[in-house]
Design an enzyme around this catalytic site. Structure first.
Site, PDB file in Angstrom:
ATOM      1  N   ASN A 152       0.800  -1.232   0.000  1.00 11.86           N
ATOM      2  CA  ASN A 152       0.000   0.000   0.000  1.00 11.86           C
ATOM      3  C   ASN A 152       0.832   1.282   0.000  1.00 11.86           C
ATOM      4  O   ASN A 152       0.394   2.294  -0.533  1.00 11.86           O
ATOM      5  CB  ASN A 152      -1.008  -0.013   1.155  1.00 11.86           C
ATOM      6  CG  ASN A 152      -0.359  -0.205   2.500  1.00 11.86           C
ATOM      7  OD1 ASN A 152       0.806  -0.586   2.591  1.00 11.86           O
ATOM      8  ND2 ASN A 152      -1.119   0.050   3.544  1.00 11.86           N
ATOM      9  N   GLU A 249       4.742  -4.488  11.930  1.00 16.86           N
ATOM     10  CA  GLU A 249       3.670  -3.508  11.689  1.00 16.86           C
ATOM     11  C   GLU A 249       2.569  -4.239  10.951  1.00 16.86           C
ATOM     12  O   GLU A 249       2.673  -4.470   9.745  1.00 16.86           O
ATOM     13  CB  GLU A 249       4.191  -2.339  10.843  1.00 16.86           C
ATOM     14  CG  GLU A 249       5.276  -1.523  11.507  1.00 16.86           C
ATOM     15  CD  GLU A 249       4.778  -0.721  12.689  1.00 16.86           C
ATOM     16  OE1 GLU A 249       3.555  -0.688  12.931  1.00 16.86           O
ATOM     17  OE2 GLU A 249       5.629  -0.155  13.394  1.00 16.86           O
ATOM     18  N   CYS A 283      -3.413   0.511   6.868  1.00 19.41           N
ATOM     19  CA  CYS A 283      -3.489  -0.411   8.010  1.00 19.41           C
ATOM     20  C   CYS A 283      -4.176   0.203   9.217  1.00 19.41           C
ATOM     21  O   CYS A 283      -4.860  -0.477   9.956  1.00 19.41           O
ATOM     22  CB  CYS A 283      -2.086  -0.838   8.399  1.00 19.41           C
ATOM     23  SG  CYS A 283      -1.000   0.574   8.605  1.00 19.41           S
ATOM     24  N   GLU A 458       7.704   2.033  14.747  1.00 18.73           N
ATOM     25  CA  GLU A 458       8.464   2.701  13.693  1.00 18.73           C
ATOM     26  C   GLU A 458       8.419   4.203  13.962  1.00 18.73           C
ATOM     27  O   GLU A 458       7.599   4.699  14.743  1.00 18.73           O
ATOM     28  CB  GLU A 458       7.868   2.384  12.319  1.00 18.73           C
ATOM     29  CG  GLU A 458       8.017   0.912  11.977  1.00 18.73           C
ATOM     30  CD  GLU A 458       7.936   0.604  10.486  1.00 18.73           C
ATOM     31  OE1 GLU A 458       6.854   0.782   9.911  1.00 18.73           O
ATOM     32  OE2 GLU A 458       8.972   0.181   9.917  1.00 18.73           O
TER      33      GLU A 458
HETATM   34  P1  NDP Z   1       1.009  -9.671   3.383  1.00 24.08           P
HETATM   35  O1  NDP Z   1       1.058 -10.021   4.818  1.00 24.08           O
HETATM   36  O2  NDP Z   1       0.331 -10.588   2.453  1.00 24.08           O
HETATM   37  O3  NDP Z   1       2.499  -9.483   2.839  1.00 24.08           O
HETATM   38  C1  NDP Z   1       3.416  -8.599   3.424  1.00 24.08           C
HETATM   39  C2  NDP Z   1       4.799  -8.902   2.899  1.00 24.08           C
HETATM   40  O4  NDP Z   1       5.277 -10.125   3.462  1.00 24.08           O
HETATM   41  C3  NDP Z   1       4.861  -9.088   1.389  1.00 24.08           C
HETATM   42  O5  NDP Z   1       6.066  -8.531   0.905  1.00 24.08           O
HETATM   43  C4  NDP Z   1       4.834 -10.590   1.252  1.00 24.08           C
HETATM   44  O6  NDP Z   1       5.355 -11.032   0.025  1.00 24.08           O
HETATM   45  C5  NDP Z   1       5.681 -11.010   2.419  1.00 24.08           C
HETATM   46  N1  NDP Z   1       5.500 -12.379   2.868  1.00 24.08           N
HETATM   47  C6  NDP Z   1       4.412 -13.178   2.708  1.00 24.08           C
HETATM   48  N2  NDP Z   1       4.611 -14.369   3.305  1.00 24.08           N
HETATM   49  C7  NDP Z   1       5.852 -14.338   3.867  1.00 24.08           C
HETATM   50  C8  NDP Z   1       6.630 -15.256   4.640  1.00 24.08           C
HETATM   51  N3  NDP Z   1       6.182 -16.475   4.968  1.00 24.08           N
HETATM   52  N4  NDP Z   1       7.858 -14.866   5.054  1.00 24.08           N
HETATM   53  C9  NDP Z   1       8.323 -13.632   4.759  1.00 24.08           C
HETATM   54  N5  NDP Z   1       7.638 -12.723   4.021  1.00 24.08           N
HETATM   55  C10 NDP Z   1       6.405 -13.061   3.588  1.00 24.08           C
HETATM   56  O7  NDP Z   1       0.387  -8.219   3.352  1.00 24.08           O
HETATM   57  P2  NDP Z   1      -0.055  -7.365   2.077  1.00 24.08           P
HETATM   58  O8  NDP Z   1       1.119  -7.106   1.210  1.00 24.08           O
HETATM   59  O9  NDP Z   1      -1.277  -7.991   1.517  1.00 24.08           O
HETATM   60  O10 NDP Z   1      -0.414  -5.970   2.780  1.00 24.08           O
HETATM   61  C11 NDP Z   1      -1.604  -5.741   3.424  1.00 24.08           C
HETATM   62  C12 NDP Z   1      -1.450  -5.944   4.938  1.00 24.08           C
HETATM   63  O11 NDP Z   1      -0.422  -5.141   5.457  1.00 24.08           O
HETATM   64  C13 NDP Z   1      -2.697  -5.538   5.658  1.00 24.08           C
HETATM   65  O12 NDP Z   1      -3.068  -6.522   6.593  1.00 24.08           O
HETATM   66  C14 NDP Z   1      -2.306  -4.280   6.388  1.00 24.08           C
HETATM   67  O13 NDP Z   1      -3.029  -4.033   7.537  1.00 24.08           O
HETATM   68  C15 NDP Z   1      -0.853  -4.478   6.630  1.00 24.08           C
HETATM   69  N6  NDP Z   1      -0.194  -3.205   6.763  1.00 24.08           N
HETATM   70  C16 NDP Z   1       0.244  -2.821   8.007  1.00 24.08           C
HETATM   71  C17 NDP Z   1       0.809  -1.579   8.192  1.00 24.08           C
HETATM   72  C18 NDP Z   1       1.306  -1.159   9.524  1.00 24.08           C
HETATM   73  O14 NDP Z   1       2.168  -0.299   9.577  1.00 24.08           O
HETATM   74  N7  NDP Z   1       0.830  -1.704  10.623  1.00 24.08           N
HETATM   75  C19 NDP Z   1       0.961  -0.652   7.087  1.00 24.08           C
HETATM   76  C20 NDP Z   1       0.514  -1.167   5.828  1.00 24.08           C
HETATM   77  C21 NDP Z   1      -0.052  -2.410   5.691  1.00 24.08           C
HETATM   78  P3  NDP Z   1       4.419 -11.124  -1.263  1.00 24.08           P
HETATM   79  O15 NDP Z   1       3.193 -10.326  -1.008  1.00 24.08           O
HETATM   80  O16 NDP Z   1       5.263 -10.528  -2.302  1.00 24.08           O
HETATM   81  O17 NDP Z   1       4.127 -12.568  -1.444  1.00 24.08           O
END
Ligand code: NDP
Length: 484
Positions: A152, A249, A283, A458
């Site tokens: 995002n 996060e 998020c 953060e």
């Molecule tokens: P995901 O949890 O699907 O993915 C986050 C990242 O982790 C991606 O780069 C993903 O790779 C990677 N990933 C997935 N599985 C693994 C694993 N087993 N080991 C290591 N890395 C892994 O989240 P989204 O990308 O769909 O983002 C949306 C989510 O992020 C929402 O739940 C949102 O709330 C949260 N978010 C939280 C924020 C905060 O600051 N608290 C800010 C912004 C978003 P890939 O997707 O390339 O497979």
């Protein structure tokens, strides 16, 4: 603008390609068209990035904090000077409208680099007197950090992790989400141009398996993840196996409580910002809007009028206020939640549909009223432009219901009664809170969640604690008093 990067990965100060990796198509969410292609990192690329980071980190740690800070501040200046170009790329990567990206993405990344650049020279240990003997502490970097980003805010997340990591003397390997692989590469280019030695900021592309390989590598000392709670649990467990430092996060289902005495216009505006900015893909969004009974009819009336007036359209047109969702999969997920909301008996006040006649992943901003706590749309993170409005009668009830969730990222209160505002905020189980506004996240303020929404913070001085550790040195000034 040509979105195609020169190569997929950025390692040891330059672009690196390995076409043996799985191809990843980059799709422009506003049209569904492919605008670039990168390759997922192979094990050889992951190894190359970690080796480069490890090799570069020691001498960076020996560089003075002031000098490290100067590099970061130069990078911040370069980012600001290229804000339009970087914002356009962020728009192509995510579909968020230029109206937002021009003020919220590269600029926020620049703020982080400037802020932590400023702190770098001021990082110190302390002297602890024990009478004659004394202890001193040395603030040391952790070593090699891995950053894993969500889709995002690809520029902001890349900078929010890199800035404190580099300020403290660490090296970092960053893996963007495979949905938005472009922006972090530009940050890597700019850091090198600003004078960052090769190997300190590396970008490798890939899906979860690449993230997983990075997390479990013994060369890695710290993992900072921005992502969903289920991914967070996996990454936290893998990091735990290696006793690594973490910052998590994660997601949320945050409450925004509007009392009868609130300024109605501000409260509606806050709720809209906290649900529709970035097409609701934030998020910390206040997706459970608790509105006190007395103000509810007026709130819904103004909310639906202002929501229906939101200008959806071409994200590259600066007049556009809302763009598409990031991907078809995300759009489908949000649409399925809209169906769930209807089936659960929530009242659709406005929106609820895909925009007809557009190729991109556009949804109408959607408001549900008469939502109850047990409904899935009130319990699960949707991550799209869907607001749930719930009603309440008194303060104690609002607090109890607001806290009845496993998440704890954010919370907000709208009221003119400042005593009540502070009293309620003190009771809410959330890490990042707002009074009479919503979703502002300046770099000076700690950002992060409690409960399942995360670990660590953060931004702010608090982030320093998560990218450095203290060595404690006892100095004896007299003879050793051994009993034998
Ligand atoms: P995901 O949890 O699907 O993915 C986050 C990242 O982790 C991606 O780069 C993903 O790779 C990677 N990933 C997935 N599985 C693994 C694993 N087993 N080991 C290591 N890395 C892994 O989240 P989204 O990308 O769909 O983002 C949306 C989510 O992020 C929402 O739940 C949102 O709330 C949260 N978010 C939280 C924020 C905060 O600051 N608290 C800010 C912004 C978003 P890939 O997707 O390339 O497979």
């Amino acid at each position: 603008m040509n979105a195609q990067p020169p190569a997929s990965h950025f390692i040891n100060g330059g672009y690196v390609e390995d076409t043996a990796g799985t191809p990843i198509d980059v799709i422009y969410p506003a049209s569904g068209e492919k605008i670039a292609k990168v390759y997922s990192a192979t094990p050889a690329i992951v190894d190359q990035a970690l080796a480069a980071a490890q090799a570069a980190q020691k001498s960076w740690a020996r560089t003075s904090g002031t000098e490290r800070g100067r590099v970061l501040r130069r990078a911040a200046d370069l980012i600001r000077a290229r804000n339009r170009e970087l914002s356009t790329l962020e728009t192509l990567d995510t579909g968020k409208p230029l109206q937002e990206t021009l003020v919220a993405d590269a600029t926020s990344g620049a703020d982080a680099l400037e802020y932590f650049g400023g702190l770098a020279g001021a990082l110190t240990g302390e002297h602890i007197s024990l009478g004659t003997d004394f202890v001193y502490t040395i603030r040391e970097p952790l070593g090699v950090c891995v950053g894993i980003g969500a889709w995002n805010y690809p520029t902001q997340i890349a900078c929010w992790k890199a800035a404190p990591a580099l300020a403290c003397g660490n090296a970092i390997v960053f893996k963007p989400s495979e949905t938005t692989p472009l922006c972090a590469l530009k940050i890597a280019e700019i850091l090198v141009e600003a004078g960052l030695p090769a190997g300190l900021y590396n970008v490798v592309q890939g899906l979860g398996d690449v993230g997983s390989a990075l997390v479990s590598d013994p060369r890695v000392d710290k993992i900072s993840l921005t992502g969903s709670v289920p991914t967070g649990k996996k990454v936290y467990a893998a990091a735990g196996a290696g006793v690594k430092h973490v910052t998590m996060e994660l997601g949320g289902k945050s409450p925004l409580i509007v009392f009868d005495d609130a300024n109605l216009e501000d409260a509606v505006g806050g709720a809209m910002l906290g649900n529709f900015y970035s097409s609701g893909q934030v998020c910390s969004n206040g997706t459970r809007v608790f509105v006190q009974n007395g103000i509810l009819p007026g709130f819904l009336e103004q909310l639906s009028a202002r929501t229906e007036a939101i200008r959806l359209g071409d994200p590259l047109d600066e007049a556009t206020q809302m763009g598409p969702l990031v991907s078809e999969a995300q759009m489908d997920k949000v649409l399925s939640y809209i169906e769930i909301g209807k089936a659960e008996g929530a009242r659709l006040v406005t929106g609820g549909n895909r925009i007809e006649g557009r190729n991109g992943f556009y949804l109408e901003p959607t408001v549900f009223a008469d939502v109850t706590d047990d409904m899935r749309i009130a319990r699960e993170e949707i991550f799209g432009p869907v607001m749930s409005v719930l009603s309440f009668s008194d303060e104690a009830e609002a607090i109890t219901r607001a806290n009845a969730t496993e998440f704890g990222l954010s919370a907000g209160v709208f009221t003119r009664d400042l005593t009540r505002a502070h009293r309620v905020i003190a009771e809410l189980e959330a890490g990042s809170c707002w009074i009479n506004t919503y979703n502002l996240a300046p770099v000076e303020a700690p950002f992060g969640g409690v409960k399942q929404s995360g670990v660590g913070r953060e931004n702010s001085k608090a982030a320093i604690e998560h990218y450095s550790q203290l060595k404690s040195v006892y100095v004896a000034m007299g003879p050793v008093e051994a009993p034998y």
